[in-house]
Scaffold this motif. Structure first.
Motif, PDB file in Angstrom:
ATOM      1  N   GLU A 106      79.996 -47.368  12.692  1.00  0.00           N
ATOM      2  CA  GLU A 106      79.635 -48.401  13.659  1.00  0.00           C
ATOM      3  C   GLU A 106      80.727 -49.437  13.875  1.00  0.00           C
ATOM      4  OE1 GLU A 106      77.247 -50.362  16.447  1.00  0.00           O
ATOM      5  OE2 GLU A 106      77.171 -48.350  15.570  1.00  0.00           O
ATOM      6  N   TYR A 107      81.464 -49.755  12.819  1.00  0.00           N
ATOM      7  CA  TYR A 107      82.414 -50.864  12.911  1.00  0.00           C
ATOM      8  C   TYR A 107      83.847 -50.340  12.843  1.00  0.00           C
ATOM      9  CZ  TYR A 107      78.127 -53.305  11.683  1.00  0.00           C
ATOM     10  OH  TYR A 107      76.834 -53.751  11.661  1.00  0.00           O
ATOM     11  N   LYS A 178      71.198 -49.184  20.034  1.00  0.00           N
ATOM     12  CA  LYS A 178      71.610 -50.282  19.153  1.00  0.00           C
ATOM     13  C   LYS A 178      71.904 -51.552  19.949  1.00  0.00           C
ATOM     14  CE  LYS A 178      74.600 -47.307  17.624  1.00  0.00           C
ATOM     15  NZ  LYS A 178      75.738 -46.643  16.960  1.00  0.00           N
ATOM     16  N   ASP A 179      72.521 -51.396  21.115  1.00  0.00           N
ATOM     17  CA  ASP A 179      72.817 -52.564  21.953  1.00  0.00           C
ATOM     18  C   ASP A 179      71.534 -53.228  22.451  1.00  0.00           C
ATOM     19  OD1 ASP A 179      75.503 -52.116  21.602  1.00  0.00           O
ATOM     20  OD2 ASP A 179      75.725 -50.953  23.450  1.00  0.00           O
ATOM     21  N   ARG A 182      70.154 -55.285  19.676  1.00  0.00           N
ATOM     22  CA  ARG A 182      70.920 -56.529  19.505  1.00  0.00           C
ATOM     23  C   ARG A 182      70.589 -57.533  20.608  1.00  0.00           C
ATOM     24  NH1 ARG A 182      75.268 -52.612  18.209  1.00  0.00           N
ATOM     25  NH2 ARG A 182      75.585 -52.668  15.940  1.00  0.00           N
ATOM     26  N   CYS A 183      70.402 -57.044  21.820  1.00  0.00           N
ATOM     27  CA  CYS A 183      70.042 -57.948  22.918  1.00  0.00           C
ATOM     28  C   CYS A 183      68.685 -58.605  22.696  1.00  0.00           C
ATOM     29  CB  CYS A 183      70.046 -57.191  24.242  1.00  0.00           C
ATOM     30  SG  CYS A 183      71.692 -56.685  24.796  1.00  0.00           S
ATOM     31  N   ASP A 184      67.803 -57.915  21.975  1.00  0.00           N
ATOM     32  CA  ASP A 184      66.490 -58.479  21.657  1.00  0.00           C
ATOM     33  C   ASP A 184      66.531 -59.410  20.457  1.00  0.00           C
ATOM     34  OD1 ASP A 184      65.344 -57.154  23.752  1.00  0.00           O
ATOM     35  OD2 ASP A 184      64.715 -55.417  22.552  1.00  0.00           O
ATOM     36  N   GLY A 185      67.721 -59.637  19.918  1.00  0.00           N
ATOM     37  CA  GLY A 185      67.852 -60.558  18.802  1.00  0.00           C
ATOM     38  C   GLY A 185      67.612 -59.940  17.441  1.00  0.00           C
ATOM     39  N   GLY A 187      68.603 -58.368  14.009  1.00  0.00           N
ATOM     40  CA  GLY A 187      69.775 -58.463  13.153  1.00  0.00           C
ATOM     41  C   GLY A 187      70.287 -57.096  12.732  1.00  0.00           C
ATOM     42  N   GLU A 188      71.499 -57.084  12.168  1.00  0.00           N
ATOM     43  CA  GLU A 188      72.132 -55.821  11.780  1.00  0.00           C
ATOM     44  C   GLU A 188      71.355 -55.117  10.666  1.00  0.00           C
ATOM     45  OE1 GLU A 188      74.897 -54.357  13.209  1.00  0.00           O
ATOM     46  OE2 GLU A 188      74.513 -55.906  14.717  1.00  0.00           O
ATOM     47  N   ILE A 191      68.361 -53.473  12.235  1.00  0.00           N
ATOM     48  CA  ILE A 191      68.792 -52.302  13.012  1.00  0.00           C
ATOM     49  C   ILE A 191      69.055 -51.132  12.079  1.00  0.00           C
ATOM     50  CG2 ILE A 191      70.647 -51.370  14.455  1.00  0.00           C
ATOM     51  CD1 ILE A 191      70.927 -54.115  15.710  1.00  0.00           C
TER      52      ILE A 191
END
Length: 284
Positions: A106-107, A178-179, A182-185, A187-188, A191
């Motif tokens: 992911e990163y 995943k995006d 994240r848009c819904d707030g 956290g990692e 997720i």
């Protein structure tokens, strides 16, 4: 329909039939030793040597091997030790392997590929080559004759393969999913635990099967790191029935039968997820 078209239609059927015959033959070959152990564990010692391939009958049926295993030894303790070691290492492998796979897939960071290559080397280099160093480390940490030593070794042994399998599966998870989280707030951590892990369950089952069987069947590290009576595992406990001049085969086969049952049960539980994981990995 012309004869040539009929033969063309028959070729795929013949090909599938040949594949099924080969698979059935391989299945029979793989199950034969297990069936032989289970059959002979229910027979007397004399019947085992008279006809090892014969099924137990009223004259040859005997449970003396199971009686000796359960009464003359601490087999239930050995059983529990193997369960603790196997399940403990499996939990750590899945947890840490999934976290490392998530980070690698992911990163983007400097050294990502180098770290992945370093972990891949763990698959190619057998951990037993470092037995002396591992033993020295466990002595320095005062972890000899403890189950924790075995858990740590099996975790280190299974992590490289787990990271490789889980990384490939996590890369197939759609980025839009995943995006959107994240848009819904979200956290990692949420997720990872609530979105990613449920989607890679087939890969987790594959990792579980490929890591728990070597840990359960291993004799090398229990013999070196935890040989005391209160930390012996099943495979090490079976050895006491094997002598230099005589072997109690009824007890050995009974102990092996009891030892193989958890693996058969775990495979039956995870078989569907395992097949899904293998087939999904074959087409990606």
């Amino acid at each position: 329909m012309t004869p040539s078209s009929e033969s063309a239609l028959l070729r795929p059927d013949l090909g599938r039939l040949a594949v099924h015959i080969v698979l059935l033959a391989y299945t029979a070959l793989a199950l034969f030793p297990i069936a032989l152990i289970l059959i002979n564990s229910l027979k007397s010692r004399a019947a085992i040597f008279d006809d090892p391939l014969a099924l137990p009958s009223a004259a040859t049926l005997s449970l003396v091997g199971f009686q000796k295993v359960l009464s003359a030894t601490n087999f239930l303790l050995f059983y529990g030790n193997s369960l603790v070691v196997t399940l403990g290492s499996l939990l750590l492998i899945v947890l840490f392997g999934a976290m490392a796979a998530w980070a690698l897939s992911e990163y983007s960071f400097r050294g990502n590929r180098l770290l992945a290559l370093f972990l891949a080397l763990g698959i190619m280099i057998p951990i037993r080559l470092g037995t002396v160093s591992i033993l020295e480390l466990m002595v320095a940490l005062n972890l000899t004759n403890t189950l924790l030593a075995l858990v740590l070794v099996y975790t280190a042994q299974g992590l490289p393969l787990a990271v490789m399998i889980l990384t490939e599966f996590m890369r197939q998870v759609p980025g839009e999913l995943k995006d959107a989280a994240r848009c819904d707030g979200v956290g990692e951590f949420k997720i990872f635990f609530q979105v990613i892990l449920p989607l890679v369950r087939p890969a987790i089952a594959t990792v579980a099967v490929f890591t728990m069987i070597p840990a359960w069947n291993d004799l090398w590290f229990p013999l070196i790191l935890a040989p005391s009576e209160h930390t012996q595992t099943v495979t090490l406990g079976v050895q006491q029935f094997i002598g230099q001049y005589a072997t109690d085969w009824s007890s050995v086969l009974a102990a092996l039968s009891l030892a193989v049952l958890p693996m058969l049960l775990m495979y039956a539980i995870f078989s569907r997820q395992l097949i899904r994981g293998l087939t999904a990995g074959a087409v990606k």
